[in-house]
Write a protein that holds these residues in place. Structure first.
Motif, PDB file in Angstrom:
ATOM      1  N   PRO A   1       0.812  -1.220   0.000  1.00  0.00           N
ATOM      2  CA  PRO A   1       0.000   0.000   0.000  1.00  0.00           C
ATOM      3  C   PRO A   1       0.847   1.272   0.000  1.00  0.00           C
ATOM      4  N   TRP A   2       0.338   2.292  -0.694  1.00  0.00           N
ATOM      5  CA  TRP A   2       1.032   3.565  -0.802  1.00  0.00           C
ATOM      6  C   TRP A   2       0.370   4.608   0.088  1.00  0.00           C
ATOM      7  N   GLU A   3       1.190   5.353   0.800  1.00  0.00           N
ATOM      8  CA  GLU A   3       0.674   6.470   1.594  1.00  0.00           C
ATOM      9  C   GLU A   3       0.663   7.762   0.788  1.00  0.00           C
ATOM     10  N   ILE A   4       1.592   7.874  -0.172  1.00  0.00           N
ATOM     11  CA  ILE A   4       1.704   9.104  -0.964  1.00  0.00           C
ATOM     12  C   ILE A   4       1.764   8.742  -2.442  1.00  0.00           C
ATOM     13  N   LEU A   5       0.960   9.424  -3.252  1.00  0.00           N
ATOM     14  CA  LEU A   5       0.982   9.270  -4.704  1.00  0.00           C
ATOM     15  C   LEU A   5       1.521  10.557  -5.319  1.00  0.00           C
ATOM     16  N   VAL A   6       2.435  10.421  -6.271  1.00  0.00           N
ATOM     17  CA  VAL A   6       2.920  11.561  -7.055  1.00  0.00           C
ATOM     18  C   VAL A   6       2.478  11.312  -8.491  1.00  0.00           C
ATOM     19  N   ILE A   7       1.644  12.204  -9.025  1.00  0.00           N
ATOM     20  CA  ILE A   7       1.054  11.970 -10.345  1.00  0.00           C
ATOM     21  C   ILE A   7       1.221  13.215 -11.208  1.00  0.00           C
ATOM     22  N   GLY A   8       1.539  13.021 -12.475  1.00  0.00           N
ATOM     23  CA  GLY A   8       1.682  14.130 -13.403  1.00  0.00           C
ATOM     24  C   GLY A   8       2.451  13.701 -14.638  1.00  0.00           C
ATOM     25  N   SER A   9       3.173  14.658 -15.209  1.00  0.00           N
ATOM     26  CA  SER A   9       3.923  14.409 -16.436  1.00  0.00           C
ATOM     27  C   SER A   9       5.332  13.926 -16.096  1.00  0.00           C
ATOM     28  N   SER A  10       6.246  14.048 -17.059  1.00  0.00           N
ATOM     29  CA  SER A  10       7.628  13.630 -16.831  1.00  0.00           C
ATOM     30  C   SER A  10       8.347  14.527 -15.833  1.00  0.00           C
ATOM     31  N   ARG A  11       7.848  15.731 -15.614  1.00  0.00           N
ATOM     32  CA  ARG A  11       8.521  16.641 -14.671  1.00  0.00           C
ATOM     33  C   ARG A  11       8.539  16.066 -13.247  1.00  0.00           C
ATOM     34  N   PRO A  12       7.390  15.693 -12.676  1.00  0.00           N
ATOM     35  CA  PRO A  12       7.487  14.994 -11.385  1.00  0.00           C
ATOM     36  C   PRO A  12       8.060  13.593 -11.538  1.00  0.00           C
ATOM     37  N   GLY A  13       7.850  13.000 -12.723  1.00  0.00           N
ATOM     38  CA  GLY A  13       8.357  11.647 -12.939  1.00  0.00           C
ATOM     39  C   GLY A  13       9.866  11.555 -12.804  1.00  0.00           C
ATOM     40  N   THR A  14      10.559  12.595 -13.271  1.00  0.00           N
ATOM     41  CA  THR A  14      12.017  12.582 -13.201  1.00  0.00           C
ATOM     42  C   THR A  14      12.569  13.506 -12.127  1.00  0.00           C
ATOM     43  N   GLY A  15      11.707  14.345 -11.549  1.00  0.00           N
ATOM     44  CA  GLY A  15      12.205  15.338 -10.613  1.00  0.00           C
ATOM     45  C   GLY A  15      11.841  15.123  -9.156  1.00  0.00           C
ATOM     46  N   MET A  16      11.027  14.108  -8.870  1.00  0.00           N
ATOM     47  CA  MET A  16      10.627  13.867  -7.486  1.00  0.00           C
ATOM     48  C   MET A  16      11.027  12.454  -7.092  1.00  0.00           C
ATOM     49  N   ASN A  17      11.950  12.356  -6.170  1.00  0.00           N
ATOM     50  CA  ASN A  17      12.491  11.078  -5.734  1.00  0.00           C
ATOM     51  C   ASN A  17      11.617  10.494  -4.625  1.00  0.00           C
ATOM     52  N   PRO A  18      10.947   9.358  -4.869  1.00  0.00           N
ATOM     53  CA  PRO A  18      10.084   8.791  -3.829  1.00  0.00           C
ATOM     54  C   PRO A  18      10.845   8.346  -2.590  1.00  0.00           C
ATOM     55  N   ASP A  19      12.164   8.195  -2.706  1.00  0.00           N
ATOM     56  CA  ASP A  19      12.994   7.844  -1.554  1.00  0.00           C
ATOM     57  C   ASP A  19      13.605   9.072  -0.891  1.00  0.00           C
ATOM     58  N   GLY A  20      13.285  10.271  -1.401  1.00  0.00           N
ATOM     59  CA  GLY A  20      13.903  11.490  -0.896  1.00  0.00           C
ATOM     60  C   GLY A  20      13.431  11.861   0.502  1.00  0.00           C
ATOM     61  N   PRO A  21      14.181  12.732   1.164  1.00  0.00           N
ATOM     62  CA  PRO A  21      13.845  13.115   2.543  1.00  0.00           C
ATOM     63  C   PRO A  21      12.503  13.834   2.669  1.00  0.00           C
TER      64      PRO A  21
ATOM     65  N   PHE B   1       9.738  12.932   1.757  1.00  0.00           N
ATOM     66  CA  PHE B   1       8.647  11.994   2.037  1.00  0.00           C
ATOM     67  C   PHE B   1       8.853  11.229   3.335  1.00  0.00           C
ATOM     68  N   SER B   2       9.918  11.514   4.036  1.00  0.00           N
ATOM     69  CA  SER B   2      10.151  10.986   5.400  1.00  0.00           C
ATOM     70  C   SER B   2      10.032   9.467   5.497  1.00  0.00           C
ATOM     71  N   GLY B   3      10.434   8.782   4.451  1.00  0.00           N
ATOM     72  CA  GLY B   3      10.400   7.327   4.491  1.00  0.00           C
ATOM     73  C   GLY B   3       9.027   6.709   4.362  1.00  0.00           C
TER      74      GLY B   3
END
Length: 204
Positions: free
Chosen positions: A65-85, A87-89
């Motif tokens: 299960p996912w707590e956070i969804l990031v949805i959009g074009s390639s900009r969030p696709g390549t610019g938002m790291n799901p492992d980044g700080p 999102f606090s793990g």
């Protein structure tokens, strides 16, 4: 009757080919859109996300299960790291799609919410989305993906029997056999771009 024997042979050969194709695609499940309980778990790090990106990202949305969804074009696709700080793990999935527009963002959100109960959904908007009259008519796999409103039975048959599925399954098996670079990290669900972002973070 020789003619009947020949017909039975060819029908049997065709049925065996279809059964083999179905078994391969169900066991490999290259886009994660078939039931998890029938797939080979060891292949998860080698399942792709780039070739049929809407189909693959829809498959990721079905996991969790996912707590956070990031949805959009390639900009969030390549610019938002799901492992980044940022999102606090917390379990986060990046569902950005190359060339995605508002229509597809909404379709992905609707699809994800039928299977997940996230605490947060981050929907990104490109400036051009605000002035476009509707869905962008570009060639992609949207109609082939679970995001489409098409016939779900026909779509499932494609996932099980199509040549595209066979090609994707063979690509995953080839990566496993050659110990190639996984399409995802060891967890099986991290975007390749996360590695690039982490690399540049260490260079700063």
């Amino acid at each position: 009757n020789p003619a009947q024997r020949h017909l039975r042979f060819f029908f049997g050969l065709g049925a065996a080919g279809l059964a083999s194709t179905a078994a391969l695609n169900v066991l490999v499940n290259p886009w994660r859109v078939l039931p998890e309980k029938t797939e080979i778990k060891a292949l998860d790090p080698y399942r792709d996300v780039d070739a049929e990106i809407r189909t693959c990202k829809a498959g990721l949305a079905m996991r969790g299960p996912w707590e956070i969804l990031v949805i959009g074009s390639s900009r969030p696709g390549t610019g938002m790291n799901p492992d980044g700080p940022a999102f606090s793990g917390r379990p986060t999935v990046n569902l950005g799609m190359n060339g995605g527009d508002l229509y597809e963002t909404r379709a992905m959100l609707d699809h994800a919410l039928t299977r997940q109960s996230p605490k947060l959904a981050i929907l990104t908007v490109d400036p051009g989305d605000l002035t476009r009259p509707g869905k962008i008519q570009i060639e992609n796999d949207f109609e082939f993906s679970p995001l489409s409103k098409g016939d779900p039975v026909e779509r499932s048959l494609r996932y099980v029997f199509s040549q595209m599925s066979v090609d994707a399954s063979m690509a995953a098996l080839k990566l496993l056999a050659t110990k190639g670079k996984p399409a995802y990290g060891q967890k099986g669900l991290q975007h390749r771009e996360a590695a690039r972002l982490n690399f540049f973070e260490t260079m700063e």
